[in-house]
Design a protein around this motif. Structure first.
Motif, PDB file in Angstrom:
ATOM      1  N   UNK A  65       0.809  -1.213   0.000  1.00 28.51           N
ATOM      2  CA  UNK A  65       0.000   0.000   0.000  1.00 28.51           C
ATOM      3  C   UNK A  65       0.848   1.271   0.000  1.00 28.51           C
ATOM      4  N   UNK A  66       2.161   1.118  -0.094  1.00 24.79           N
ATOM      5  CA  UNK A  66       3.068   2.277  -0.071  1.00 24.79           C
ATOM      6  C   UNK A  66       4.033   2.193  -1.243  1.00 24.79           C
ATOM      7  N   UNK A  67       3.480   2.122  -2.457  1.00 23.08           N
ATOM      8  CA  UNK A  67       4.316   1.923  -3.642  1.00 23.08           C
ATOM      9  C   UNK A  67       5.237   3.105  -3.914  1.00 23.08           C
ATOM     10  N   UNK A  68       4.952   4.274  -3.343  1.00 20.16           N
ATOM     11  CA  UNK A  68       5.841   5.403  -3.509  1.00 20.16           C
ATOM     12  C   UNK A  68       6.996   5.405  -2.524  1.00 20.16           C
ATOM     13  N   UNK A  69       6.941   4.502  -1.536  1.00 20.14           N
ATOM     14  CA  UNK A  69       7.964   4.451  -0.482  1.00 20.14           C
ATOM     15  C   UNK A  69       8.845   3.216  -0.620  1.00 20.14           C
ATOM     16  N   UNK A  70       8.246   2.053  -0.970  1.00 19.49           N
ATOM     17  CA  UNK A  70       9.000   0.802  -1.064  1.00 19.49           C
ATOM     18  C   UNK A  70       8.596   0.025  -2.305  1.00 19.49           C
ATOM     19  N   UNK A  71       9.478  -0.889  -2.706  1.00 17.34           N
ATOM     20  CA  UNK A  71       9.168  -1.945  -3.662  1.00 17.34           C
ATOM     21  C   UNK A  71       9.167  -3.272  -2.923  1.00 17.34           C
ATOM     22  N   UNK A  72       8.303  -4.196  -3.333  1.00 17.65           N
ATOM     23  CA  UNK A  72       8.211  -5.508  -2.697  1.00 17.65           C
ATOM     24  C   UNK A  72       8.590  -6.583  -3.716  1.00 17.65           C
ATOM     25  N   UNK A  73       9.512  -7.450  -3.352  1.00 18.74           N
ATOM     26  CA  UNK A  73       9.926  -8.522  -4.257  1.00 18.74           C
ATOM     27  C   UNK A  73       8.732  -9.414  -4.579  1.00 18.74           C
ATOM     28  N   UNK A  74       8.632  -9.806  -5.847  1.00 18.72           N
ATOM     29  CA  UNK A  74       7.514 -10.639  -6.278  1.00 18.72           C
ATOM     30  C   UNK A  74       6.346  -9.856  -6.823  1.00 18.72           C
ATOM     31  N   UNK A  75       6.415  -8.514  -6.714  1.00 16.82           N
ATOM     32  CA  UNK A  75       5.333  -7.680  -7.226  1.00 16.82           C
ATOM     33  C   UNK A  75       4.627  -6.921  -6.117  1.00 16.82           C
ATOM     34  N   UNK A  76       4.017  -5.780  -6.478  1.00 17.47           N
ATOM     35  CA  UNK A  76       3.358  -4.935  -5.479  1.00 17.47           C
ATOM     36  C   UNK A  76       1.997  -5.489  -5.074  1.00 17.47           C
ATOM     37  N   UNK A  77       1.376  -6.294  -5.936  1.00 15.50           N
ATOM     38  CA  UNK A  77       0.127  -6.994  -5.618  1.00 15.50           C
ATOM     39  C   UNK A  77       0.330  -8.462  -5.967  1.00 15.50           C
ATOM     40  N   UNK A  78       0.280  -9.320  -4.961  1.00 16.86           N
ATOM     41  CA  UNK A  78       0.580 -10.738  -5.179  1.00 16.86           C
ATOM     42  C   UNK A  78      -0.593 -11.611  -4.744  1.00 16.86           C
ATOM     43  N   UNK A  79      -0.910 -12.575  -5.575  1.00 22.85           N
ATOM     44  CA  UNK A  79      -1.980 -13.528  -5.281  1.00 22.85           C
ATOM     45  C   UNK A  79      -1.397 -14.933  -5.371  1.00 22.85           C
ATOM     46  N   UNK A  80      -1.569 -15.699  -4.305  1.00 22.07           N
ATOM     47  CA  UNK A  80      -1.069 -17.065  -4.310  1.00 22.07           C
ATOM     48  C   UNK A  80      -2.014 -17.967  -3.532  1.00 22.07           C
ATOM     49  N   UNK A  81      -1.817 -19.267  -3.688  1.00 23.08           N
ATOM     50  CA  UNK A  81      -2.651 -20.255  -3.028  1.00 23.08           C
ATOM     51  C   UNK A  81      -1.823 -20.999  -1.979  1.00 23.08           C
ATOM     52  N   UNK A  82      -2.354 -21.053  -0.755  1.00 25.24           N
ATOM     53  CA  UNK A  82      -1.708 -21.829   0.303  1.00 25.24           C
ATOM     54  C   UNK A  82      -2.172 -23.276   0.163  1.00 25.24           C
ATOM     55  N   UNK A  83      -1.281 -24.146  -0.254  1.00 24.28           N
ATOM     56  CA  UNK A  83      -1.628 -25.553  -0.414  1.00 24.28           C
ATOM     57  C   UNK A  83      -1.541 -26.283   0.930  1.00 24.28           C
ATOM     58  N   UNK A  84      -2.414 -27.256   1.159  1.00 24.69           N
ATOM     59  CA  UNK A  84      -2.378 -27.998   2.430  1.00 24.69           C
ATOM     60  C   UNK A  84      -1.013 -28.611   2.716  1.00 24.69           C
ATOM     61  N   UNK A  85      -0.287 -29.037   1.676  1.00 27.21           N
ATOM     62  CA  UNK A  85       1.017 -29.673   1.891  1.00 27.21           C
ATOM     63  C   UNK A  85       2.073 -28.693   2.396  1.00 27.21           C
ATOM     64  N   UNK A  86       1.814 -27.380   2.232  1.00 27.23           N
ATOM     65  CA  UNK A  86       2.782 -26.370   2.666  1.00 27.23           C
ATOM     66  C   UNK A  86       2.543 -25.922   4.107  1.00 27.23           C
ATOM     67  N   UNK A  87       1.472 -26.413   4.735  1.00 25.29           N
ATOM     68  CA  UNK A  87       1.145 -26.023   6.106  1.00 25.29           C
ATOM     69  C   UNK A  87       1.982 -26.848   7.088  1.00 25.29           C
ATOM     70  N   UNK A  88       2.579 -26.174   8.063  1.00 26.43           N
ATOM     71  CA  UNK A  88       3.401 -26.842   9.070  1.00 26.43           C
ATOM     72  C   UNK A  88       2.536 -27.586  10.080  1.00 26.43           C
ATOM     73  N   UNK A  89       3.168 -28.409  10.903  1.00 24.69           N
ATOM     74  CA  UNK A  89       2.421 -29.227  11.865  1.00 24.69           C
ATOM     75  C   UNK A  89       1.673 -28.369  12.881  1.00 24.69           C
ATOM     76  N   UNK A  90       2.177 -27.163  13.154  1.00 27.85           N
ATOM     77  CA  UNK A  90       1.487 -26.281  14.101  1.00 27.85           C
ATOM     78  C   UNK A  90       0.385 -25.461  13.435  1.00 27.85           C
ATOM     79  N   UNK A  91       0.069 -25.758  12.166  1.00 28.05           N
ATOM     80  CA  UNK A  91      -1.022 -25.079  11.483  1.00 28.05           C
ATOM     81  C   UNK A  91      -0.656 -23.741  10.873  1.00 28.05           C
ATOM     82  N   UNK A  92       0.650 -23.473  10.710  1.00 31.37           N
ATOM     83  CA  UNK A  92       1.080 -22.189  10.155  1.00 31.37           C
ATOM     84  C   UNK A  92       1.671 -22.353   8.759  1.00 31.37           C
ATOM     85  N   UNK A  93       1.653 -21.240   8.029  1.00 26.23           N
ATOM     86  CA  UNK A  93       2.279 -21.148   6.712  1.00 26.23           C
ATOM     87  C   UNK A  93       3.061 -19.846   6.700  1.00 26.23           C
ATOM     88  N   UNK A  94       4.317 -19.899   6.245  1.00 24.31           N
ATOM     89  CA  UNK A  94       5.181 -18.713   6.308  1.00 24.31           C
ATOM     90  C   UNK A  94       5.840 -18.441   4.958  1.00 24.31           C
TER      91      UNK A  94
END
Length: 548
Positions: free
Chosen positions: A389-418
């Motif tokens: 939301x601050x494209x005039x202040x920073x750039x974000x690797x991967x693009x300024x607007x990113x859409x991705x899917x969290x797959x069940x296989x990527x979820x850790x045993x404690x229920x988190x995805x990072x």
């Protein structure tokens, strides 16, 4: 004479060839599609579409848009083109689209009531083949097109999101934000809330400005409410006037700002069933559709887990609450509204964004850490959006607007995805990045009792404790391993319970719909758990677990 005639013919041939060449050049250099975003007709930004795109989608409301503004992306044959996403602020209210790169000339077509996104498709020649007003991605109304048209202009309101119409007033003391339901119609009784963001460099200045903001007055259809009261209820007249469609901010008896409210002339049909989401994000609004009364009543409430959620807005057809529950992961959502009670499984998802440095100098970088929690046991992907939301202040690797899917296989045993992203400073200053998960599955329940249906009273919720523990089914498991027992229809599942300390049970949304019930043995032995259903006898399951 012949030489002159031959020269004339040659000149014609050269001229014809030149015309053909210029025509071919013009065709070869035909511009890419362009999207111009404007505020009340004034250009704010121009977005050039990627090569090969033949569809653009623009969203200014719905589950994926957190707070005002909106986003969009380009597609080719229905598939999203990578790194083509863009975002815009809540000040945008017109879009002008052209397949040829020319600035569109037509006046904008206003969006119908309820629309919160749009889809435009065109063919290789540049002709727009179809355009649709949509709501939450579902087609709502086709936009009429002139034959062989290559451009179109549309008008909408980006202040609508998550079932809310949000009006923000800027004052010298800070911001005043008014939340209304987004489906207001003539004759409705509605309720809303007022939020403030006091300005100031320190706590003392902010406290002084807050006291001043509390004295401002909001007026809707002649009904006045002090900002400090935070909640209000008003009646919309059946015959709409310009005053009825206007919200007014007053200070010391003087009008300091006004804004228009979208109001439908004809009220939509009142629903006969409640529709609850079966998942959501902490800190974000939750919309529930159903036969409401438009009033914040002390007897009504919405709970996620044990937490009663504060109301934000309500109409006769929907209510919006803020998800303040601390519970993370599988739990329940309960709606008690207008004499009826409905309960459903609910997955509460949390997102935490952090960075070692929160102010960057030009060329300086830091790492953004994104942790999504509450995902244990998911069986299908969960969409995650990251927006700079601050494209005039920073750039974000991967693009300024990113859409991705969290797959069940990527979820850790404690229920988190990072995930991590690198942020690079463009200029000195603070920055804001938002993370949003989208949950679209819902639970629908007909109103069969309570005040609304004229029944004997609120719908009762039977508990499994009164059920004789005589097994009706058996299952086998292995110690320290989650086992899927069975998938129930959403409309039949009520809850799952275990009285054995060595047997843990849970439920979650199943892939393709339904509620998946799972169990987990902490020790070897035979245990029992009970699945209560919305109707009929419960399932009493005897589980025999062995060591691996």
């Amino acid at each position: 004479m012949r030489n002159r005639r031959r020269s004339f013919v040659t000149a014609l041939m050269i001229l014809a060839s030149l015309m053909l060449f210029v025509g071919s050049l013009a065709f070869a250099q035909k511009g890419r599609p362009i999207l111009i975003l404007t505020q009340n007709g004034q250009v704010v930004v121009k977005i050039v579409g990627p090569k090969g795109a033949n569809d653009v989608r623009v969203f200014w409301g719905g589950p994926a848009v957190p707070e005002g503004g909106g986003y969009g992306y380009w597609t080719k044959n229905g598939q999203e083109i990578p790194k083509s996403r863009f975002q815009f602020g809540s000040d945008i209210n017109d879009i002008h689209f052209s397949t040829s790169g020319r600035v569109p000339r037509f006046p904008p077509i206003p969006a119908p009531h309820g629309a919160n996104d749009v889809e435009i498709r065109w063919e290789e020649s540049g002709r727009i083949t179809e355009a649709w007003w949509t709501r939450d991605g579902q087609r709502l109304e086709q936009i009429p097109l002139v034959r062989d048209v290559e451009e179109i202009s549309l008008q909408f309101d980006s202040k609508t999101t998550n079932g809310l119409f949000v009006t923000t007033f800027d004052t010298p003391q800070g911001k005043v934000k008014v939340n209304l339901p987004d489906d207001v119609a003539a004759g409705d009784t509605i309720s809303g809330t007022v939020e403030t963001e006091p300005a100031g460099k320190n706590d003392a200045e902010r406290a002084q400005n807050q006291a001043e903001l509390n004295g401002y007055v909001i007026e809707v259809e002649g009904q006045k409410t002090k900002v400090g009261d935070k909640k209000f209820t008003c009646k919309i007249p059946t015959v709409l006037t310009p005053e009825a469609k206007t919200i007014v901010l007053q200070h010391n008896g003087h009008t300091v700002a006004t804004n228009q409210i979208p109001i439908a002339v004809t009220p939509p049909p009142t629903p006969t069933q409640f529709t609850l989401p079966t998942g959501g994000q902490q800190g974000r609004p939750i919309q529930i559709k159903g036969p409401c009364d438009g009033v914040f009543s002390p007897q009504d409430h919405v709970k996620v887990g044990p937490t009663i959620l504060p109301p934000v807005a309500e109409s006769p057809r929907s209510l919006v609450v803020l998800n303040t529950s601390d519970v993370v992961g599988p739990t329940t959502i309960e709606c008690n509204e207008n004499g009826a009670t409905v309960q459903s499984p609910f997955r509460n998802i949390g997102i935490n964004l952090s960075a070692p440095k929160l102010n960057l100098q030009r060329g300086e970088n830091t790492t953004l850490h994104v942790v999504v929690s509450g995902l244990a046991g998911i069986t299908q992907g969960v969409p995650l959006d990251l927006v700079n939301n601050s494209t005039g202040v920073i750039n974000m690797s991967g693009g300024e607007v990113q859409h991705q899917m969290i797959n069940p296989t990527a979820v850790q045993r404690d229920g988190t995805y990072s995930i991590d992203r690198t942020l690079i400073g463009i200029m000195a200053g603070a920055f804001v990045v938002t993370g949003t998960v989208t949950w679209t599955e819902t639970y629908t329940k007909e109103v069969t009792g309570g005040v609304i249906a004229g029944g004997p009273g609120p719908v009762s919720q039977p508990t499994p404790s009164a059920t004789p523990l005589t097994p009706t089914d058996t299952s086998n498991g292995v110690v320290c391993k989650w086992v899927n027992y069975k998938t129930y229809r959403v409309d039949e599942f009520k809850r799952v319970d275990s009285k054995d300390k060595d047997l843990e049970v849970r439920h979650s949304s199943a892939q393709g719909g339904g509620v998946a019930v799972e169990f987990h043995c902490k020790a070897a032995g035979t245990f029992i758990f009970v699945v209560s259903k919305d109707s009929g006898s419960p399932d009493v399951v005897s589980v025999t677990c062995t060591q691996p």
